[in-house]
Design a protein around this motif. Structure first.
Motif, PDB file in Angstrom:
ATOM      1  N   ASN A  45     -12.725 -23.832 -77.298  1.00 42.61           N
ATOM      2  CA  ASN A  45     -11.529 -23.020 -77.101  1.00 42.61           C
ATOM      3  C   ASN A  45     -10.982 -22.546 -78.451  1.00 42.61           C
ATOM      4  O   ASN A  45     -11.175 -23.199 -79.475  1.00 42.61           O
ATOM      5  CB  ASN A  45     -10.445 -23.827 -76.381  1.00 42.61           C
ATOM      6  CG  ASN A  45     -10.847 -24.196 -74.968  1.00 42.61           C
ATOM      7  OD1 ASN A  45     -11.629 -23.494 -74.332  1.00 42.61           O
ATOM      8  ND2 ASN A  45     -10.325 -25.297 -74.467  1.00 42.61           N
ATOM      9  N   VAL A  46     -10.289 -21.420 -78.427  1.00 44.30           N
ATOM     10  CA  VAL A  46      -9.569 -20.913 -79.593  1.00 44.30           C
ATOM     11  C   VAL A  46      -8.098 -20.872 -79.224  1.00 44.30           C
ATOM     12  O   VAL A  46      -7.713 -20.230 -78.242  1.00 44.30           O
ATOM     13  CB  VAL A  46     -10.068 -19.515 -79.992  1.00 44.30           C
ATOM     14  CG1 VAL A  46      -9.195 -18.945 -81.105  1.00 44.30           C
ATOM     15  CG2 VAL A  46     -11.529 -19.568 -80.441  1.00 44.30           C
ATOM     16  N   GLN A  47      -7.280 -21.566 -80.000  1.00 43.10           N
ATOM     17  CA  GLN A  47      -5.850 -21.628 -79.682  1.00 43.10           C
ATOM     18  C   GLN A  47      -5.065 -20.695 -80.579  1.00 43.10           C
ATOM     19  O   GLN A  47      -5.291 -20.617 -81.789  1.00 43.10           O
ATOM     20  CB  GLN A  47      -5.312 -23.050 -79.835  1.00 43.10           C
ATOM     21  CG  GLN A  47      -3.878 -23.199 -79.323  1.00 43.10           C
ATOM     22  CD  GLN A  47      -3.431 -24.637 -79.256  1.00 43.10           C
ATOM     23  OE1 GLN A  47      -3.854 -25.454 -80.060  1.00 43.10           O
ATOM     24  NE2 GLN A  47      -2.574 -24.964 -78.296  1.00 43.10           N
ATOM     25  N   THR A  48      -4.143 -19.974 -79.972  1.00 40.35           N
ATOM     26  CA  THR A  48      -3.281 -19.059 -80.706  1.00 40.35           C
ATOM     27  C   THR A  48      -1.850 -19.591 -80.729  1.00 40.35           C
ATOM     28  O   THR A  48      -1.513 -20.567 -80.057  1.00 40.35           O
ATOM     29  CB  THR A  48      -3.274 -17.664 -80.051  1.00 40.35           C
ATOM     30  OG1 THR A  48      -2.510 -17.723 -78.828  1.00 40.35           O
ATOM     31  CG2 THR A  48      -4.686 -17.188 -79.760  1.00 40.35           C
ATOM     32  N   SER A  49      -1.012 -18.907 -81.489  1.00 40.70           N
ATOM     33  CA  SER A  49       0.407 -19.267 -81.564  1.00 40.70           C
ATOM     34  C   SER A  49       1.245 -18.554 -80.510  1.00 40.70           C
ATOM     35  O   SER A  49       2.470 -18.751 -80.463  1.00 40.70           O
ATOM     36  CB  SER A  49       0.937 -18.902 -82.956  1.00 40.70           C
ATOM     37  OG  SER A  49       0.719 -17.525 -83.219  1.00 40.70           O
ATOM     38  N   LEU A  54       4.614 -15.205 -82.137  1.00 42.34           N
ATOM     39  CA  LEU A  54       4.957 -15.712 -80.809  1.00 42.34           C
ATOM     40  C   LEU A  54       4.689 -14.697 -79.707  1.00 42.34           C
ATOM     41  O   LEU A  54       4.453 -15.084 -78.553  1.00 42.34           O
ATOM     42  CB  LEU A  54       6.426 -16.128 -80.776  1.00 42.34           C
ATOM     43  CG  LEU A  54       6.862 -17.172 -81.814  1.00 42.34           C
ATOM     44  CD1 LEU A  54       8.359 -17.442 -81.684  1.00 42.34           C
ATOM     45  CD2 LEU A  54       6.068 -18.457 -81.665  1.00 42.34           C
ATOM     46  N   ALA A  55       4.731 -13.413 -80.033  1.00 38.89           N
ATOM     47  CA  ALA A  55       4.524 -12.377 -79.021  1.00 38.89           C
ATOM     48  C   ALA A  55       4.107 -11.081 -79.697  1.00 38.89           C
ATOM     49  O   ALA A  55       4.576 -10.762 -80.792  1.00 38.89           O
ATOM     50  CB  ALA A  55       5.798 -12.151 -78.204  1.00 38.89           C
ATOM     51  N   VAL A  63      -4.150 -17.054 -84.895  1.00 38.38           N
ATOM     52  CA  VAL A  63      -5.102 -18.097 -84.497  1.00 38.38           C
ATOM     53  C   VAL A  63      -4.772 -19.349 -85.294  1.00 38.38           C
ATOM     54  O   VAL A  63      -4.807 -19.350 -86.523  1.00 38.38           O
ATOM     55  CB  VAL A  63      -6.561 -17.656 -84.750  1.00 38.38           C
ATOM     56  CG1 VAL A  63      -7.515 -18.812 -84.470  1.00 38.38           C
ATOM     57  CG2 VAL A  63      -6.912 -16.461 -83.873  1.00 38.38           C
ATOM     58  N   ILE A  64      -4.448 -20.421 -84.591  1.00 36.20           N
ATOM     59  CA  ILE A  64      -4.044 -21.650 -85.281  1.00 36.20           C
ATOM     60  C   ILE A  64      -5.096 -22.747 -85.182  1.00 36.20           C
ATOM     61  O   ILE A  64      -5.037 -23.732 -85.904  1.00 36.20           O
ATOM     62  CB  ILE A  64      -2.680 -22.164 -84.749  1.00 36.20           C
ATOM     63  CG1 ILE A  64      -2.725 -22.399 -83.250  1.00 36.20           C
ATOM     64  CG2 ILE A  64      -1.584 -21.185 -85.100  1.00 36.20           C
ATOM     65  CD1 ILE A  64      -1.427 -22.974 -82.685  1.00 36.20           C
ATOM     66  N   GLY A  79      -2.906 -19.945 -75.271  1.00 37.43           N
ATOM     67  CA  GLY A  79      -1.602 -19.837 -75.882  1.00 37.43           C
ATOM     68  C   GLY A  79      -1.218 -21.154 -76.539  1.00 37.43           C
ATOM     69  O   GLY A  79      -1.963 -22.138 -76.505  1.00 37.43           O
ATOM     70  N   SER A  80      -0.038 -21.188 -77.143  1.00 40.04           N
ATOM     71  CA  SER A  80       0.383 -22.389 -77.877  1.00 40.04           C
ATOM     72  C   SER A  80       0.526 -23.606 -76.979  1.00 40.04           C
ATOM     73  O   SER A  80       0.398 -24.739 -77.439  1.00 40.04           O
ATOM     74  CB  SER A  80       1.715 -22.118 -78.591  1.00 40.04           C
ATOM     75  OG  SER A  80       2.726 -21.776 -77.644  1.00 40.04           O
ATOM     76  N   ASP A  81       0.787 -23.391 -75.670  1.00 43.36           N
ATOM     77  CA  ASP A  81       0.939 -24.514 -74.750  1.00 43.36           C
ATOM     78  C   ASP A  81      -0.329 -24.805 -73.962  1.00 43.36           C
ATOM     79  O   ASP A  81      -0.325 -25.604 -73.037  1.00 43.36           O
ATOM     80  CB  ASP A  81       2.095 -24.248 -73.778  1.00 43.36           C
ATOM     81  CG  ASP A  81       1.825 -23.045 -72.869  1.00 43.36           C
ATOM     82  OD1 ASP A  81       0.824 -22.325 -73.101  1.00 43.36           O
ATOM     83  OD2 ASP A  81       2.611 -22.824 -71.937  1.00 43.36           O
ATOM     84  N   GLY A  82      -1.437 -24.140 -74.313  1.00 45.50           N
ATOM     85  CA  GLY A  82      -2.708 -24.383 -73.639  1.00 45.50           C
ATOM     86  C   GLY A  82      -2.987 -23.462 -72.468  1.00 45.50           C
ATOM     87  O   GLY A  82      -4.044 -23.565 -71.847  1.00 45.50           O
ATOM     88  N   THR A  83      -2.079 -22.546 -72.172  1.00 44.72           N
ATOM     89  CA  THR A  83      -2.312 -21.599 -71.084  1.00 44.72           C
ATOM     90  C   THR A  83      -3.435 -20.638 -71.453  1.00 44.72           C
ATOM     91  O   THR A  83      -3.497 -20.149 -72.590  1.00 44.72           O
ATOM     92  CB  THR A  83      -1.033 -20.787 -70.804  1.00 44.72           C
ATOM     93  OG1 THR A  83       0.017 -21.685 -70.441  1.00 44.72           O
ATOM     94  CG2 THR A  83      -1.263 -19.795 -69.673  1.00 44.72           C
TER      95      THR A  83
END
Length: 568
Positions: free
Chosen positions: A269-273, A308-309, A469-470, A179-183
């Motif tokens: 890792n792949v980070q999302t918004s 965001l969701a 995907v950011i 997630g955006s915060d690394g979760t």
């Protein structure tokens, strides 16, 4: 002066002087014979000389190989198998897991009727590794042509008859979808609270034999792979690169040589918004909704376009991002925007009769409500269908409405990193079709993603392509563009009026909410079912809620949006 002495020649009974004309004939005949002789010699040279060069043959062979044009390779090769080169070349590529190949011809040396061509091969493998090696082609001259004298060594110098490539791989730790915060979005905690998150992330599963074959060597049955969502779309990045050994095996799996060793590279890792605060709030709002119908919801950040969701109930197909539904009265946002370009304002007086006939079709309001003469703002707030059908017929063309829809992202291609679509709008050419499109009951189609982007554009003043995907962010073809200030000055108060005095006034929204309800009929019959919509924004949050077959937007969808906003 005496005459020159001319030899005499006996020709019968008496001597006589030879005639000059006959001497000229002899000379001409002699020259002609010489020309014929030279011509014959030239023809013999042309017939015997070699066509082409070893460089040309090697270049043709490598060019055909790079394009997998096996018939062209056959045409310049000798010594090939009876079935041609397609079989051994494809088999070697499959054994290695070759995904792309680049070949460069190097130095060619010739010695009499033979030659050697050096080349560099760069093979991109399914494992993610790139194998570069030096190869050699043996060439021979036969029948006045140069040919590749083919053997397995033409594929790789160490490959002999009856040998094959064999790979062994040990996969490193797989990357995570964040997630955006690394979760970690696939963690048991997140999945327990928002089960539909797996529609975005996908799942990690043990590969079946068919899946391993589709991915290519060195994948084998049982290897962990992504299935669906981001896990599948970013499989190679998340999986990393295994510790890989390329061996050459002879009969009986006897290892004859090791061609290459590659070290392992861990997955990325792949980070999302996705923001878990909003994802979980939306998940709670949907899970506690009174309706048992399917619910699809998307929340965007207007200032960036970031998703965001995303919520689905139930799971299965990702309808929020890929579904297509009629927008109903939520499309009046687009129609009202187009009307502002024609000079209409929220205060403009308009008619709202219970029904209106346009192009032979009767359009009606919900429960045949009517307001008589009212303002455009009020007609929008109470969602008067007849008003917008008439205004579109009087002030707009099909191309004008399509142009406005495209300012809100219709007919654009989103790049979220996983499959997704935005709104679709086909230009209406008949008055009846234009009228139907104007209040979302024509051929225009949307989903919660596209509708949230529409609401976000009104809030921010700029339509932005949605982002999911950011890192690594996919390349966007759709570009942001600003909306006119006149449009924003008209739409914002009208969307606010929906909540304060219009169709959503009884929902009980918190302060600062702007929105639009929609009841979108689908199917056929005299009383067709309806999808329930609510789209809107509050601050730097834009959202769209669809209850499939839910009926009235104010009753089914708006309360879910309200429950979401009450938790953030």
């Amino acid at each position: 002066m005496s005459d020159p002495i001319v030899p005499l020649r006996y020709s019968g009974p008496q001597w006589e002087r030879p005639r000059r004309g006959r001497r000229r004939i002899v000379i001409i005949v002699t020259v002609s014979v010489l020309v014929v002789a030279l011509a014959a010699g030239g023809a013999a040279y042309l017939l015997l000389r070699t066509v082409g060069s070893p460089q040309q043959t090697a270049a043709s062979y490598l060019s055909a190989w790079q394009k997998s044009d096996y018939p062209a390779m056959n045409q310049v090769s000798v010594g090939k198998p009876a079935g041609g080169l397609a079989g051994p070349m494809r088999l070697a590529a499959t054994q290695l897991g070759v995904r792309h190949l680049h070949l460069v011809l190097g130095k060619v040396t010739q010695s009499g009727g033979s030659a050697t061509a050096v080349f560099t091969a760069t093979a991109g493998l399914a494992s993610g590794h790139v194998w570069t090696y030096r190869g050699r082609l043996a060439l021979v001259k036969q029948n006045r042509h140069w040919w590749v004298s083919w053997s397995p060594a033409a594929i790789y110098p160490g490959l002999g008859p009856g040998e094959r490539f064999a790979l062994s791989a040990v996969w490193p730790d797989r990357g995570q979808v964040l997630g955006s915060d690394g979760t970690v979005l696939s963690s048991p905690t997140v999945v327990a609270e928002s089960g539909s998150i797996s529609l975005l992330t996908g799942n990690v599963v043990a590969a079946t034999a068919a899946q391993a074959k589709a991915l290519g060597a060195p994948y084998q049955k049982g290897d962990l792979i992504g299935q669906g969502g981001i896990e599948q779309a970013y499989q190679s990045l998340l999986a990393g690169k295994p510790a890989l050994i390329i061996r050459i095996e002879g009969p009986g799996k006897k290892v004859d040589a090791t061609a290459m060793r590659f070290p392992a590279i861990p997955g990325h890792n792949v980070q999302t918004s996705i923001d878990l605060r909003y994802q979980l709030a939306a998940a709670h709002a949907v899970s506690t909704a009174a309706t048992s119908k399917n619910i699809d919801m998307v929340v965007l950040q207007p200032s960036t376009g970031r998703v965001l969701a995303v919520i689905e109930r139930p799971g299965g197909f990702d309808r929020a991002l890929q579904g297509i539904f009629p927008p109903g009265s939520t499309f009046k946002v687009v129609t009202a925007s187009a009307l502002t370009k024609k000079g209409l304002r929220p205060s403009t007086s308009v008619k709202c009769p219970p029904t209106v006939n346009i192009g032979g079709r009767t359009f009606h309001n919900f429960d045949n409500e009517h307001l008589g003469t009212t303002s455009l703002l009020n007609a929008f707030a109470v969602s008067c269908n007849t008003t917008f059908a008439m205004l579109a017929s009087q002030h707009l063309t099909g191309s004008a409405l399509r142009s406005m829809a495209e300012e809100f992202g219709f007919n654009q291609k989103p790049a979220l990193g996983i499959p997704a679509v935005l709104g679709k709008f086909s230009t209406p050419h008949q008055p009846v079709d234009l009228a139907a499109d104007a209040f979302g009951q024509g051929t225009d189609l949307v989903n919660p993603l596209s509708q949230a982007a529409v609401a976000a554009a009104i809030e921010n003043g700029t339509w932005r392509p949605p982002q999911l995907v950011i890192s690594p962010a996919p390349q966007q073809s759709a570009q942001p563009h600003k909306l006119s200030s006149a449009l924003l000055d008209a739409l914002r108060p009208m969307m606010r009026a929906v909540v304060t005095s219009g169709t959503a006034a009884g929902v009980g929204f918190p302060p600062g909410v702007y929105g639009k309800t929609g009841t979108a009929e689908y199917g056929s019959g005299s009383n067709p079912p309806s999808h329930a919509w609510f789209i809107g924004y509050r601050g730097n949050l834009a959202f769209a809620v669809l209850v499939e077959g839910g009926g009235i937007g104010a009753d089914a969808s708006a309360p879910i949006a309200n429950a979401f906003l009450r938790r953030v």
